[in-house]
Design a protein around this motif. Sequence first.
Motif, mmCIF file in Angstrom:
data_model
loop_
_atom_site.group_PDB
_atom_site.id
_atom_site.type_symbol
_atom_site.label_atom_id
_atom_site.label_comp_id
_atom_site.label_asym_id
_atom_site.label_seq_id
_atom_site.Cartn_x
_atom_site.Cartn_y
_atom_site.Cartn_z
ATOM 1 N N THR A 108 34.163 26.631 41.373
ATOM 2 C CA THR A 108 35.127 25.542 41.277
ATOM 3 C C THR A 108 35.836 25.269 42.602
ATOM 4 N N GLU B 14 41.640 16.927 39.341
ATOM 5 C CA GLU B 14 40.367 17.223 40.017
ATOM 6 C C GLU B 14 39.913 18.649 39.736
ATOM 7 N N LYS B 15 40.837 19.598 39.829
ATOM 8 C CA LYS B 15 40.497 21.009 39.588
ATOM 9 C C LYS B 15 40.156 21.228 38.114
ATOM 10 N N LYS C 186 36.669 20.063 37.478
ATOM 11 C CA LYS C 186 35.672 20.981 38.036
ATOM 12 C C LYS C 186 35.535 22.225 37.152
ATOM 13 N N GLU D 146 33.654 21.226 34.056
ATOM 14 C CA GLU D 146 32.237 21.016 34.359
ATOM 15 C C GLU D 146 31.485 22.341 34.442
ATOM 16 N N LYS E 7 28.083 15.235 33.385
ATOM 17 C CA LYS E 7 27.394 15.916 34.478
ATOM 18 C C LYS E 7 26.118 15.164 34.838
#
Length: 107
Positions: free
Chosen positions: A27, A48-49, A52, A55, A84
Amino acid sequence: MSSTLGKKVNNLRREKGLTLEQLASATGSSKSYMWEIENKAVARPSAEKLNKIAEVLGVTPEFLVDEEKRDPTVDERDVAFFRKYQSADPAVKDKLKRILDVLDEDE
């Protein structure tokens, strides 16, 4: 005491067989930052984090922050996969399409 987010991240990380260090690396985070996400009572990663982390763990960010949901549903995992897929390189998309075509032939 960890937050709901922290508990979910910890459980999903363990299900995937990832160490804290491996998740941090995947990440783009530090191991100490990921430890804080999993263990602090108040964890507030950036959007954003959070995206990630979701994902890498194969779920949606919405699932991670939802206080009511304990386990990801098949639909949530499908949405995470499709997101993804949408951001994948065109060559990867072509490979996945060919794999699906082969699997469809077997039916």
